[in-house]
Scaffold this active site. Structure first.
Site, mmCIF file in Angstrom:
data_model
loop_
_atom_site.group_PDB
_atom_site.id
_atom_site.type_symbol
_atom_site.label_atom_id
_atom_site.label_comp_id
_atom_site.label_asym_id
_atom_site.label_seq_id
_atom_site.Cartn_x
_atom_site.Cartn_y
_atom_site.Cartn_z
ATOM 1 N N GLU A 181 0.822 -1.206 0.000
ATOM 2 C CA GLU A 181 0.000 0.000 0.000
ATOM 3 C C GLU A 181 0.861 1.263 0.000
ATOM 4 O O GLU A 181 0.500 2.273 -0.608
ATOM 5 C CB GLU A 181 -0.934 0.012 1.202
ATOM 6 C CG GLU A 181 -1.989 -1.087 1.214
ATOM 7 C CD GLU A 181 -1.457 -2.416 1.724
ATOM 8 O OE1 GLU A 181 -2.191 -3.407 1.669
ATOM 9 O OE2 GLU A 181 -0.290 -2.458 2.175
ATOM 10 N N PRO A 232 11.610 -12.615 -0.260
ATOM 11 C CA PRO A 232 10.455 -12.940 0.592
ATOM 12 C C PRO A 232 9.624 -11.696 0.888
ATOM 13 O O PRO A 232 10.156 -10.583 0.904
ATOM 14 C CB PRO A 232 11.104 -13.491 1.862
ATOM 15 C CG PRO A 232 12.459 -12.865 1.898
ATOM 16 C CD PRO A 232 12.892 -12.745 0.465
ATOM 17 N N ARG A 233 8.349 -11.909 1.117
ATOM 18 C CA ARG A 233 7.473 -10.777 1.450
ATOM 19 C C ARG A 233 7.978 -10.059 2.690
ATOM 20 O O ARG A 233 7.876 -8.845 2.794
ATOM 21 C CB ARG A 233 6.048 -11.285 1.662
ATOM 22 C CG ARG A 233 5.013 -10.191 1.952
ATOM 23 C CD ARG A 233 4.869 -9.279 0.765
ATOM 24 N NE ARG A 233 3.794 -8.299 0.970
ATOM 25 C CZ ARG A 233 3.525 -7.319 0.108
ATOM 26 N NH1 ARG A 233 4.248 -7.203 -0.993
ATOM 27 N NH2 ARG A 233 2.546 -6.475 0.341
ATOM 28 N N ASN A 265 1.341 -7.939 -5.924
ATOM 29 C CA ASN A 265 1.211 -7.037 -7.057
ATOM 30 C C ASN A 265 1.945 -7.523 -8.319
ATOM 31 O O ASN A 265 3.176 -7.501 -8.369
ATOM 32 C CB ASN A 265 1.770 -5.667 -6.636
ATOM 33 C CG ASN A 265 1.562 -4.613 -7.683
ATOM 34 O OD1 ASN A 265 0.938 -4.855 -8.712
ATOM 35 N ND2 ASN A 265 2.076 -3.421 -7.430
ATOM 36 N N PRO A 266 1.219 -7.918 -9.377
ATOM 37 C CA PRO A 266 1.870 -8.331 -10.624
ATOM 38 C C PRO A 266 2.159 -7.146 -11.545
ATOM 39 O O PRO A 266 2.768 -7.319 -12.607
ATOM 40 C CB PRO A 266 0.832 -9.259 -11.254
ATOM 41 C CG PRO A 266 -0.470 -8.660 -10.828
ATOM 42 C CD PRO A 266 -0.245 -8.091 -9.439
#
Length: 439
Positions: A71, A280-281, A349-350
């Site tokens: 975001e 990694p996220r 998000n792509p």
């Protein structure tokens, strides 16, 4: 009498919600402590989460709440425009996660005010609002909290939801608790949502139809900075030197890293010099991921260990343990898998890899970006896999077909370019609401 009943029922609902929060208060503290053990960032500035802010925090800001990394990145162009449009007001950007906080601070520095948002306890929200006295609250995507919105409205703030989305699953959940959330949705002054399917769901949830506007997805307005090519070249020289192909797996979660490892092992049979970049996220998981790949005999380097003066020798796997370098890494790879999608997290998000002409692969769980995935898939820019073997097969097919790789990348870029403009439309809605305040 009916008005009295409605008022009584609304008050009763609020009481039930507040009592539920108080019961959950010890649980919230335990969860925060547990996260702090795993990620030290959660141990910092804990008081801010309960409304205790630095005395230097100014009042009268435009408050924009961005939750976490995704975001914060999506909101960046909008924040830049707000800073230009309203130089007389400070912009306060809040997050809930340490990685989101790091993203805001690294991107904006002291150009914005920043702290953690308060948990949805009445005492925390009231203290926060009393200290900051913002003029408006701009929420991103799905961050809807009853006490936060109710107290903000009670203080006269304009409350807006931007880049709004409401999945079918979330909408069904809200319907089951309509007695609790109907007033919350009805209190929103404006909703700028991503697409038509979300428009109807917000109206059904209780937002008056004339307050819901379809403006597109802010994430299509991603600003690929002028120095992206320079950053990409620097990273390429640092971890590659002369090299073969690069397969990137981004924003992965536990349960996906193992599948990426399996896919990469299969790919190495046909592509002996293939490099795997795994981001990694949550960067604190880098240590566990390094150990996972090292145990299989791969030569692993962390991104923070790269020698900026030369290439890392004999590199198989690069594990990203830093923030702010995802876009240059995307720009330097040949094909990208976007995580959170091989497990039921809803996908990430792509648009980012598509914006730099990189073919996109995801798993089947993409409910966070339904419309985006549909557009990219329809254009031939994205393909869906179900497990490690199909991931390896699809990556290998793209790497072997230079024409397909180029066509997929170009198609994705075209989709992104076609959908730009949500920032302008969102800013117009914010302008309108702020004008009502000033008028």
């Amino acid at each position: 009498m009916n008005k009295f009943k409605a008022s009584f029922f609304a008050g009763f609902v609020q009481l039930v919600y507040r009592l539920t929060l108080w019961v959950a208060f010890p649980v919230a503290l335990l969860v925060l402590a547990w996260r702090g053990l795993r990620e030290p960032g959660y141990r910092a500035r804990v008081s801010e989460r309960f409304g205790f802010l630095p005395k230097t925090m100014p009042t009268g800001c435009i408050w924009l709440h961005t939750v976490s990394v995704g975001e914060s990145i999506a909101a960046a162009p909008l924040i830049e425009r707000l800073l230009l449009r309203y130089p007389e007001r400070r912009v306060l950007v809040t997050t809930m996660t340490p990685t989101g906080s790091e993203q805001v601070l690294s991107r904006f520095g002291d150009r914005v005010e920043h702290c953690y948002a308060p948990y949805d306890f009445v005492f925390a929200v009231k203290r926060f609002l009393r200290h900051t006295k913002p003029c408006a609250l701009v929420l991103m995507e799905t961050e809807l909290w009853p006490n936060l919105i109710a107290r903000s409205k009670a203080q006269g703030l304009k409350v807006l939801l931007v880049n709004g989305r409401l999945s079918e699953k979330s909408a069904a959940g809200y319907q089951r608790f309509a007695w609790l959330v109907k007033a919350m949705f009805g209190s929103l002054d404006s909703v700028a949502c991503q697409g038509d399917e979300y428009h109807q769901r917000f109206v059904t949830a209780g937002v008056p139809a004339d307050r819901v506007h379809v403006v597109g997805n802010l994430k299509f307005d991603l600003n690929t900075s002028d120095d992206l090519a320079k950053k990409t070249a620097a990273l390429s020289n640092a971890f590659n030197g002369p090299r073969g192909r690069v397969f990137m797996a981004a924003s992965t979660h536990p349960g996906e890293d193992e599948q990426v490892l399996e896919a990469y092992t299969l790919l190495r049979a046909d592509f002996g010099n293939l490099i795997c970049v795994l981001a990694p996220r949550h960067p604190p998981r880098a240590t566990a991921i390094c150990e996972l790949f090292l145990a299989q005999g791969f030569r692993v380097t962390r991104s923070s260990e790269l020698d900026s003066g030369g290439a890392a020798e004999h590199l198989d796997v690069l594990v990203v343990d830093q923030m702010g370098i995802l876009m240059p890494l995307y720009a330097d790879c040949d094909v990208a898998f976007v995580g959170g999608s091989l497990i039921p997290r809803g996908g990430h998000n792509p648009i980012e890899p598509a914006s730099v002409r990189v073919p996109v692969i995801t798993g089947p769980h993409n409910f966070n970006f339904t419309e985006v995935h549909q557009q990219l898939a329809a254009a031939g820019a994205l393909c869906v896999v179900t497990d490690a073997p199909t991931l390896a097969t699809e990556v290998g097919a793209i790497l072997k077909d230079a024409t397909r790789q180029q066509l997929m990348g170009a198609a994705g870029y075209d989709v992104v370019a076609t959908n730009r403009g949500a920032t302008d439309r969102t800013l117009a809605i914010i302008d309108e609401q702020l004008a009502l305040l000033d008028g």
